[in-house]
Write an enzyme that holds these catalytic residues in place. Structure first.
Site, PDB file in Angstrom:
ATOM      1  CG  ASP A 275      55.575  50.339  23.167  1.00  0.00           C
ATOM      2  OD1 ASP A 275      54.713  50.892  22.450  1.00  0.00           O
ATOM      3  OD2 ASP A 275      55.500  50.266  24.400  1.00  0.00           O
TER       4      ASP A 275
ATOM      5  CG  ASP B 227      52.474  56.490  26.257  1.00  0.00           C
ATOM      6  OD1 ASP B 227      53.188  57.057  27.108  1.00  0.00           O
ATOM      7  OD2 ASP B 227      51.307  56.837  26.015  1.00  0.00           O
TER       8      ASP B 227
ATOM      9  CG  ASP C 127      53.142  53.867  20.249  1.00  0.00           C
ATOM     10  OD1 ASP C 127      52.019  54.387  20.360  1.00  0.00           O
ATOM     11  OD2 ASP C 127      53.728  53.301  21.198  1.00  0.00           O
TER      12      ASP C 127
END
Length: 225
Positions: A170, A14, A12
């Site tokens: 996250d 961000d 991922d």
């Protein structure tokens, strides 16, 4: 390191490559204050983090048309990019892990729900665009995260196997997407706690890419010994 056939790493963007969540939180608060919404870190993690902009607009400005809602979200992303241009920093240990992957010939992909302009800003700001053989933008697909399609597309573009690959995430939506695609997923604790990530389906979590357990798990998953 001798790699398993189809081994790969999928990241991922961000909050996983760079700890951008505080900047997104600030951008959301500036954008949604006129609509009566204020977010703290726990509410951001539960209600916003990792979701596609279309879903966020439907939830928080439902009185607007779809076009007007997306216009609000484009404004939010412009605010984020203004904040991020001088505030992008890699999660500790990221570059060292990427060096090991490159040395081993282990392909990598970036898989995100963020708009392409945001992804470009972060990848170029960190100087790591060349590391990735593929960049998958969820909003350019039929389904974004938490649907598995973005990670399935990443695997397809790398000609990779989920069983021999690892994803890094996250957010709850990102973990759901990666695990639904069959990937063992490591949670990066830039926003969520360990127990939140395990409950969402992560195999383990770490504060940084230097974590010995993270390194050991990656090696065991992608290598033949």
């Amino acid at each position: 390191m001798i790699l398993k056939p189809g081994a790969a790493l999928l990241f991922d963007i961000d909050g996983t490559l760079a700890d951008t969540d505080p900047l997104h939180l600030e951008a959301f608060n500036r954008t949604f204050a006129p609509y009566g919404h204020q977010f703290d870190k726990p509410r951001f993690a539960l209600e916003l983090q990792g979701l596609a902009n279309e879903a966020i607009a439907r939830r928080f400005v439902p009185h607007l048309s779809a076009a007007d809602g997306m216009a609000v979200m484009r404004g939010k992303e412009e605010t984020f990019r203004d904040l991020a241009r001088t505030e992008i920093h890699a999660v500790p240990g990221l570059f060292a892990l990427m060096d090991l992957a490159d040395a081993a010939g282990l392909p990598m992909a970036a898989v995100t729900n963020a708009p392409r302009a945001n992804a470009d800003l972060i990848l170029d700001g960190l100087g790591i665009r060349h590391r990735f053989r593929a960049v998958v933008i969820g909003e350019e697909l039929a389904h974004g995260k938490p649907h598995p399609l973005p990670y399935l597309e990443g695997l397809r573009l790398l000609d990779a196997s989920a069983e021999a690959s690892v994803a890094f995430e996250d957010s709850r939506t990102g973990i759901a997407s990666a695990t639904a695609a069959g990937l063992a997923t490591i949670g990066i604790r830039t926003s969520l706690l360990h127990e939140d990530m395990i409950a969402a389906g992560a195999t383990l979590s770490a504060d940084s890419y230097d974590d010995p357990a993270l390194r050991a798990f990656v090696a065991a998953t992608v290598s033949q010994g």
